[in-house]
Write a protein that holds these residues in place. Sequence first.
Motif, short mmCIF file in Angstrom:
data_model
loop_
_atom_site.label_atom_id
_atom_site.label_comp_id
_atom_site.label_asym_id
_atom_site.label_seq_id
_atom_site.Cartn_x
_atom_site.Cartn_y
_atom_site.Cartn_z
N VAL A 183 0.75 -1.29 0.09
CA VAL A 183 -0.07 -0.11 0.03
C VAL A 183 1.05 1.22 0.11
CG1 VAL A 183 -1.66 1.22 1.33
CG2 VAL A 183 -2.02 -1.15 1.13
N PHE B 280 4.08 1.54 -0.88
CA PHE B 280 4.59 1.84 -2.34
C PHE B 280 3.70 2.01 -3.40
CE2 PHE B 280 7.70 -1.14 -4.97
CZ PHE B 280 8.52 -0.04 -5.44
N LEU B 281 2.46 1.66 -3.33
CA LEU B 281 1.41 1.93 -4.29
C LEU B 281 1.32 3.58 -4.10
CD1 LEU B 281 -0.39 1.01 -6.49
CD2 LEU B 281 -2.03 0.43 -4.79
N THR C 114 3.39 5.99 -5.64
CA THR C 114 3.56 6.30 -7.06
C THR C 114 2.43 7.48 -7.65
OG1 THR C 114 1.93 4.52 -7.69
CG2 THR C 114 4.35 3.89 -7.54
N ASP D 103 4.85 10.77 -12.82
CA ASP D 103 6.07 9.81 -13.06
C ASP D 103 7.17 10.67 -13.24
OD1 ASP D 103 7.90 7.80 -13.92
OD2 ASP D 103 6.93 7.65 -15.72
N ALA E 99 8.89 9.39 -16.89
CA ALA E 99 8.23 9.51 -18.41
C ALA E 99 7.47 10.69 -18.17
CB ALA E 99 7.26 8.45 -18.53
N GLN F 222 1.05 11.22 -15.90
CA GLN F 222 0.34 11.24 -14.43
C GLN F 222 -0.08 10.16 -14.17
OE1 GLN F 222 -0.20 14.14 -12.65
NE2 GLN F 222 1.00 15.29 -14.15
N ARG F 223 -0.01 9.65 -12.85
CA ARG F 223 -0.54 8.30 -12.42
C ARG F 223 -1.31 8.52 -11.19
NH1 ARG F 223 5.11 4.98 -11.75
NH2 ARG F 223 5.70 6.81 -10.21
N PHE F 224 -2.56 7.96 -11.15
CA PHE F 224 -3.66 7.79 -10.04
C PHE F 224 -3.64 9.16 -9.80
CE2 PHE F 224 -0.96 4.05 -9.39
CZ PHE F 224 -1.93 2.98 -9.72
N THR F 225 -3.88 10.25 -10.44
CA THR F 225 -4.08 11.74 -10.03
C THR F 225 -5.49 11.96 -10.48
OG1 THR F 225 -3.27 12.60 -12.09
CG2 THR F 225 -2.06 12.64 -10.31
N PHE F 226 -6.19 11.34 -11.41
CA PHE F 226 -7.42 11.57 -11.75
C PHE F 226 -7.96 12.83 -12.30
CE2 PHE F 226 -7.33 7.79 -8.90
CZ PHE F 226 -7.41 7.00 -9.67
N GLU G 187 12.07 3.22 -7.01
CA GLU G 187 11.67 3.10 -8.33
C GLU G 187 12.47 3.87 -9.59
OE1 GLU G 187 7.61 4.84 -9.16
OE2 GLU G 187 7.69 4.14 -11.17
#
Lengths: 150, 506
Positions: free
Chosen positions: B176, B178-179, B182, B186, B189, B192-196, B451
């Motif tokens: 959790v 670690f997830l 993120t 990123d 690259a 965007q990750r999990f920003t919605f 990461e």
Amino acid sequence: MSLRAGWSGLAALFAVALCAVAFALRYGIWVDAGPGPGLFPLIAALLIVIASPAVALELARPVPAQPDTGDEHVGTPGRLLTYMAVALAWPFLLEPLGYAPASAVAVLVLLVAGGVGWIASLAVTAAAVGGSYLLFDTLLEVPLPGSDWF
Amino acid sequence: MEVFDGLIQGLGVALEPMNLFYCTIGVFVGTAVGVLPGLGPTATISLLLPITFRLDPTGSIIMLAGIYYGAMYGGSITAILFRIPGEAATIVTCLDGHAMARQGRAGAALGISAFGSFIAGVVAALGIAVLGPTVAGIANRFGPAEYAALVLLGMVLITQVSGEQSFPRALVMIGVGFLASTIGRDMIAGSQRFTFGNLYLEDGINIAIIAMGMFGVAEVLILAERHIMGGGFRTDPGRLSDLLPTRQDWRESGGPIARGTVLGFFLGLLPGGGAMIASFASYVMEKRLSRTPEKFGHGAIAGVAGPEAANNAAAQGTFVPLLALGIPSNVVLGVILGALLIHGIPTGPMLITNHPELFWGVIASMLVGNTLLVILNVPLLPVFVALLRIPQPILLPLILLFCVVGAFSLNNNVTDAIVMGALGIAGYLLRKGGFDPAPLILAYVLGPLFERSVRQALLIGYGSPAIFITQPISAGFIVAAVLVLLVPFARRRLWPPAAAILGGRQ
């Protein structure tokens, strides 16, 4: 530890992990030059998915009864719910009311919910809110949220 | 002789009245910001940076260094008293330090923390003088593969620091953490990750918000539910002489302090190592070495003494790569590096030659600063312990008040306080379900470094993971991680606990 909370927590984390797997695959696991943005979310989510059955087995095992420590009254949901509601609502009141009034309301509600008398509650609220305002706003120059009228 | 002469020269600089004054201000402010949740050393040093422009370079670095290691000790005070870690490095202190406070031994925990930090600080300062410039050369050999392997070792150590929590639950919480690490942009690259689409999440969630929510607010909710009468703590004696660690405490703490100091110092020298890994590596080591490992998590003084010595030694050890190589190991040191550059002082191997007064002055100021920390804090032990006598219905709203102000003050953003409240409720529910948040927070801190390092190493190795085992330092850390993971299982198989043997005979 509550078994129901254990199962609910595990189910919620498992569901989050499954959603994360779906998103991670969308972000891309591997690109031409190497690992993609989705690789690490995938690894993290898989860690949860893989460890979950072992936790479920632990939860399914019967737990020996805990000895009574005798110095506490477990199970005052009203007080707990008041604390939860205040912890959530307090920050929402900071900007419309301003730091001092919002915090005064929140601290007063918590003190009264804890069974502190009204006069003592008012005195502690004034000291705590005034003291924290002086410390952060005046001394440390952290601009605390204010409203149009305070 | 060169080192001895350098230290004498440094003490001459550190004991100059103005430098002594800056050092006192630094450790005092550092302790204060360590105690106050939210306003950590990074923010404080950044805020004080403009003031240091008017000071001479040595004085300004002495003051900033004092804030840094003062905050390490200040963070331990709230970790022990209220289970609110002021710094990531003091998360481990919460486990046994707070348990001791609940048993009426807050004074002993705070005392051993102060004296342990002092001893570690003095030894580390001498270590920097003697070994620092030589050992710092190792840091030059650190590339992404070595960083990644070091953090992997850190991650494995986390699974061993989870108090009463089982290994699978620790793994879930690491996943959790670690997830969660993120969330946001990123770093390689740029996507965007999990920003919605939410702007707040673009930079991820500040670690202080998670720590205050999962530890501070969750603890308040748990205490509120229990509705313990009085302060909820067995009361400590009021006199300072009765509060200090006993002979028995010293006997149990001597070894952990010595081992924590050495471990912390060497981990501090490694870039990316730092105080946090040092503190939980020390905790794991003491638990493994202890004849009564079952006491850990329930108020074992060795669980406070070792990590506290380790985090202070590491905090000072991190100055070696900074001063000798110009490599800041963490954000706070990055800001201090900025201060040096603003003063026109380039760090690196030439610093000792070109600015010996600064190098030796800062090292000697650590000896002086650690002495000042003990002089300032030990007489205040009765005051700190008296905080626990405040009745719980009054204490809990005050803790919540400081958490809300602390969360807001990080970025002057109300959303931080909202997220902290929500995380507090999540932390409460997780703890009710038997999930300890400590591995989550530690994984959240180490996640981005892990990461970035793994991805950079794989890019360098053209996608081949062989890079991690062909580099000797990296391979060494990986072997250590495997051993940490496997040794307890092997030990249980080969040497079953005495209780199990006796149980079998009965």
